[in-house]
Design a protein around this motif. Structure first.
Motif, PDB file in Angstrom:
ATOM      1  N   ALA A   1       1.319  -1.079   0.047  1.00 42.26           N
ATOM      2  CA  ALA A   1      -0.375   0.140   0.308  1.00 42.26           C
ATOM      3  C   ALA A   1       0.865   0.905  -0.006  1.00 42.26           C
ATOM      4  CB  ALA A   1      -0.995  -0.226   0.897  1.00 42.26           C
ATOM      5  N   VAL A   2       1.945   1.217   0.824  1.00 44.11           N
ATOM      6  CA  VAL A   2       2.928   2.057   1.117  1.00 44.11           C
ATOM      7  C   VAL A   2       4.214   2.329   0.461  1.00 44.11           C
ATOM      8  CG1 VAL A   2       1.351   3.207   2.510  1.00 44.11           C
ATOM      9  CG2 VAL A   2       3.169   1.998   3.049  1.00 44.11           C
ATOM     10  N   GLY A   3       4.861   2.883  -0.270  1.00 42.98           N
ATOM     11  CA  GLY A   3       5.898   2.298  -0.305  1.00 42.98           C
ATOM     12  C   GLY A   3       7.299   3.618   0.645  1.00 42.98           C
ATOM     13  N   PRO A   4       8.659   3.115   0.368  1.00 43.07           N
ATOM     14  CA  PRO A   4       9.595   4.281   1.239  1.00 43.07           C
ATOM     15  C   PRO A   4       9.161   6.009   1.449  1.00 43.07           C
ATOM     16  CG  PRO A   4      10.520   2.754   0.264  1.00 43.07           C
ATOM     17  CD  PRO A   4       9.574   2.339  -0.328  1.00 43.07           C
ATOM     18  N   GLY A   5       9.653   6.500   2.724  1.00 42.94           N
ATOM     19  CA  GLY A   5       8.318   7.821   2.263  1.00 42.94           C
ATOM     20  C   GLY A   5       7.170   7.972   2.314  1.00 42.94           C
ATOM     21  N   GLU A   6       6.642   7.061   2.032  1.00 40.06           N
ATOM     22  CA  GLU A   6       5.209   7.151   1.679  1.00 40.06           C
ATOM     23  C   GLU A   6       4.590   7.444   3.677  1.00 40.06           C
ATOM     24  OE1 GLU A   6       4.353   6.494  -2.698  1.00 40.06           O
ATOM     25  OE2 GLU A   6       3.453   4.923  -0.983  1.00 40.06           O
ATOM     26  N   MET A   7       4.731   6.586   4.233  1.00 39.36           N
ATOM     27  CA  MET A   7       4.086   6.029   5.515  1.00 39.36           C
ATOM     28  C   MET A   7       3.791   7.553   6.524  1.00 39.36           C
ATOM     29  SD  MET A   7       2.311   5.020   7.438  1.00 39.36           S
ATOM     30  CE  MET A   7       2.220   3.015   6.937  1.00 39.36           C
ATOM     31  N   GLY A   8       4.802   8.173   6.211  1.00 35.97           N
ATOM     32  CA  GLY A   8       4.721   9.199   6.814  1.00 35.97           C
ATOM     33  C   GLY A   8       4.285  10.507   6.565  1.00 35.97           C
ATOM     34  N   ARG A   9       4.264  10.602   5.508  1.00 40.65           N
ATOM     35  CA  ARG A   9       2.939  11.572   4.859  1.00 40.65           C
ATOM     36  C   ARG A   9       1.798  11.275   4.993  1.00 40.65           C
ATOM     37  NH1 ARG A   9       6.284  11.239  -0.304  1.00 40.65           N
ATOM     38  NH2 ARG A   9       4.757  10.197  -1.052  1.00 40.65           N
ATOM     39  N   LEU A  10       1.696   9.779   5.313  1.00 39.85           N
ATOM     40  CA  LEU A  10       0.107   9.111   5.560  1.00 39.85           C
ATOM     41  C   LEU A  10      -0.277   9.857   6.590  1.00 39.85           C
ATOM     42  CD1 LEU A  10      -2.374   7.295   4.681  1.00 39.85           C
ATOM     43  CD2 LEU A  10      -1.132   5.761   5.580  1.00 39.85           C
ATOM     44  N   LEU A  11       0.614   9.473   7.829  1.00 36.23           N
ATOM     45  CA  LEU A  11       0.669   9.781   8.710  1.00 36.23           C
ATOM     46  C   LEU A  11       0.158  11.161   9.330  1.00 36.23           C
ATOM     47  CD1 LEU A  11       3.304   7.562  11.207  1.00 36.23           C
ATOM     48  CD2 LEU A  11       0.791   7.333  10.894  1.00 36.23           C
ATOM     49  N   VAL A  12       1.226  12.426   8.371  1.00 42.73           N
ATOM     50  CA  VAL A  12       0.582  13.991   8.957  1.00 42.73           C
ATOM     51  C   VAL A  12      -0.560  13.794   8.766  1.00 42.73           C
ATOM     52  CG1 VAL A  12       1.330  15.880   7.961  1.00 42.73           C
ATOM     53  CG2 VAL A  12       2.995  14.271   8.697  1.00 42.73           C
ATOM     54  N   GLN A  13      -1.119  13.370   7.325  1.00 42.03           N
ATOM     55  CA  GLN A  13      -2.515  13.464   6.775  1.00 42.03           C
ATOM     56  C   GLN A  13      -3.112  12.922   8.113  1.00 42.03           C
ATOM     57  OE1 GLN A  13      -3.401  12.853   2.956  1.00 42.03           O
ATOM     58  NE2 GLN A  13      -1.086  12.416   2.436  1.00 42.03           N
ATOM     59  N   VAL A  14      -3.338  12.208   8.958  1.00 40.03           N
ATOM     60  CA  VAL A  14      -3.926  11.426  10.090  1.00 40.03           C
ATOM     61  C   VAL A  14      -4.491  12.362  10.892  1.00 40.03           C
ATOM     62  CG1 VAL A  14      -4.158   9.697  11.298  1.00 40.03           C
ATOM     63  CG2 VAL A  14      -3.663   9.229   9.079  1.00 40.03           C
ATOM     64  N   TRP A  15      -3.257  12.811  11.218  1.00 39.29           N
ATOM     65  CA  TRP A  15      -3.393  13.854  12.858  1.00 39.29           C
ATOM     66  C   TRP A  15      -4.325  15.499  11.554  1.00 39.29           C
ATOM     67  CZ3 TRP A  15       2.588  13.126  12.729  1.00 39.29           C
ATOM     68  CH2 TRP A  15       3.075  11.941  13.153  1.00 39.29           C
ATOM     69  N   ALA A  16      -3.478  15.128  11.187  1.00 33.86           N
ATOM     70  CA  ALA A  16      -4.272  16.617  10.203  1.00 33.86           C
ATOM     71  C   ALA A  16      -5.718  16.766  10.434  1.00 33.86           C
ATOM     72  CB  ALA A  16      -3.812  17.309   9.151  1.00 33.86           C
ATOM     73  N   GLU A  17      -6.053  15.689   9.575  1.00 35.00           N
ATOM     74  CA  GLU A  17      -8.016  15.075   9.283  1.00 35.00           C
ATOM     75  C   GLU A  17      -8.526  15.284  11.046  1.00 35.00           C
ATOM     76  OE1 GLU A  17     -11.331  14.621   7.236  1.00 35.00           O
ATOM     77  OE2 GLU A  17      -9.434  15.138   7.155  1.00 35.00           O
ATOM     78  N   THR A  18      -7.950  14.533  12.144  1.00 43.11           N
ATOM     79  CA  THR A  18      -8.539  14.567  13.377  1.00 43.11           C
ATOM     80  C   THR A  18      -8.705  15.371  14.053  1.00 43.11           C
ATOM     81  OG1 THR A  18      -6.378  14.657  14.578  1.00 43.11           O
ATOM     82  CG2 THR A  18      -7.123  12.446  13.957  1.00 43.11           C
ATOM     83  N   LEU A  19      -8.253  17.464  13.680  1.00 45.86           N
ATOM     84  CA  LEU A  19      -8.403  17.787  14.236  1.00 45.86           C
ATOM     85  C   LEU A  19     -10.685  18.692  13.728  1.00 45.86           C
ATOM     86  CD1 LEU A  19      -5.187  19.988  13.376  1.00 45.86           C
ATOM     87  CD2 LEU A  19      -5.939  19.057  15.604  1.00 45.86           C
ATOM     88  N   ARG A  20     -10.435  18.088  12.202  1.00 45.11           N
ATOM     89  CA  ARG A  20     -12.100  18.433  12.094  1.00 45.11           C
ATOM     90  C   ARG A  20     -13.184  16.957  12.228  1.00 45.11           C
ATOM     91  NH1 ARG A  20     -13.069  15.968   7.276  1.00 45.11           N
ATOM     92  NH2 ARG A  20     -14.989  16.807   6.860  1.00 45.11           N
ATOM     93  N   ASN A  21     -12.552  15.675  11.896  1.00 52.59           N
ATOM     94  CA  ASN A  21     -13.353  14.698  12.440  1.00 52.59           C
ATOM     95  C   ASN A  21     -13.122  13.965  13.569  1.00 52.59           C
ATOM     96  OD1 ASN A  21     -14.265  12.065  12.223  1.00 52.59           O
ATOM     97  ND2 ASN A  21     -13.742  11.828   9.790  1.00 52.59           N
ATOM     98  N   GLU A  22     -14.374  15.101  13.896  1.00 52.82           N
ATOM     99  CA  GLU A  22     -14.550  14.127  15.880  1.00 52.82           C
ATOM    100  C   GLU A  22     -14.535  12.523  15.777  1.00 52.82           C
ATOM    101  OE1 GLU A  22     -14.046  13.806  19.705  1.00 52.82           O
ATOM    102  OE2 GLU A  22     -13.760  15.315  18.502  1.00 52.82           O
ATOM    103  N   SER A  23     -15.009  12.028  14.837  1.00 50.98           N
ATOM    104  CA  SER A  23     -15.044  10.040  15.416  1.00 50.98           C
ATOM    105  C   SER A  23     -13.558   9.985  14.797  1.00 50.98           C
ATOM    106  CB  SER A  23     -15.458   9.580  14.001  1.00 50.98           C
ATOM    107  OG  SER A  23     -15.462   9.790  12.938  1.00 50.98           O
ATOM    108  N   LEU A  24     -13.006   9.948  13.591  1.00 49.18           N
ATOM    109  CA  LEU A  24     -11.537  10.268  13.178  1.00 49.18           C
ATOM    110  C   LEU A  24     -10.793   9.635  14.965  1.00 49.18           C
ATOM    111  CD1 LEU A  24      -9.348   8.310  11.650  1.00 49.18           C
ATOM    112  CD2 LEU A  24      -8.893  11.090  10.486  1.00 49.18           C
ATOM    113  N   ALA A  25     -11.016  11.043  15.601  1.00 50.76           N
ATOM    114  CA  ALA A  25     -10.423  11.834  16.761  1.00 50.76           C
ATOM    115  C   ALA A  25     -10.391  10.905  17.496  1.00 50.76           C
ATOM    116  CB  ALA A  25     -10.953  12.795  17.255  1.00 50.76           C
ATOM    117  N   THR A  26     -11.717   9.781  18.036  1.00 54.41           N
ATOM    118  CA  THR A  26     -12.156   9.365  18.836  1.00 54.41           C
ATOM    119  C   THR A  26     -10.605   7.849  18.493  1.00 54.41           C
ATOM    120  OG1 THR A  26     -14.121   9.851  19.085  1.00 54.41           O
ATOM    121  CG2 THR A  26     -13.304   7.687  19.844  1.00 54.41           C
TER     122      THR A  26
END
Length: 208
Positions: free
Chosen positions: A106-131
């Protein structure tokens, strides 16, 4: 009608998760639609919605999967007597995480970091994902506390500092390195290991 095996169901779910992850890494959560996911996995809407109700559930499943894998890796380390020192342990686990080992294909080298940052940003606006993220974080934090307690029992770390405080700091190091990978480009995991060794060396007397 022929009965569908559990192995087939699991493989199809894996196919959908991996395809969605590739889409999110490429375009981000907001710019990715369910149509994009359907096209990526080459399946009908009915086939995908059989497993996931929509994009938010897909994101939540990916986040849970990664956090559970990280927790398992540190719980395994805590069972060692004692675990490897923090520089080695964080390097080993984060090396696997950032290489995409926990969601291969699903992800290659260097891509997981970008995915994690997106997740953290999304939790600021998405309460269900924040939970979902908070629940996963609590599990990971618990496993890291066990590692710190193992250090303390073995006499390798001060016992007068709360283990949960040390665990939270170790998690912050791992998160910060993942964020740097995403923002500034891929860096060898040895960099953070050397940095930790430098910090851990404070107070040591010079040889000779």
């Amino acid at each position: 009608m022929a009965r569908v095996s559990q192995q087939h169901l699991d493989a199809r779910r894996r196919q959908i998760l991996d395809g969605a992850t590739r889409c999110f890494v490429r375009n981000g959560f907001q710019a990715t639609s369910m149509h994009d996911v359907l096209r990526e996995v080459d399946l009908s809407a009915g086939a995908v919605y059989r497993y996931f109700s929509g994009k938010e559930e897909l994101i939540g499943a990916i986040v849970t999967e990664v956090l559970d894998a990280i927790r398992d890796a540190f719980e395994e380390a805590a069972r060692q007597g004692p675990p490897e020192p923090p520089d080695v342990l964080i390097g080993q686990v984060m090396g696997r995480v950032l290489a995409g080992e926990f969601i291969p294909g699903a992800v290659g080298p260097g891509e997981m970091g970008r995915l994690l940052v997106q997740v953290w940003a999304e939790t600021l606006r998405n309460e269900s994902l924040a939970t979902v993220l908070r629940t996963g974080y609590d599990k990971v934090h618990g496993s890291w506390v066990k590692v710190v307690e193992a250090y303390q029992v073995a006499g390798l770390m001060r016992a007068d500092i709360p283990a949960e405080h040390v665990a939270r700091t170790m998690i912050a190091v791992a998160q910060g390195f993942a964020a740097q990978q995403a923002l500034f480009g891929e860096v060898p995991i040895g960099v953070v290991q050397n940095g930790l060794r430098g910090l851990m060396s404070m107070g040591e007397q010079k040889a000779g």
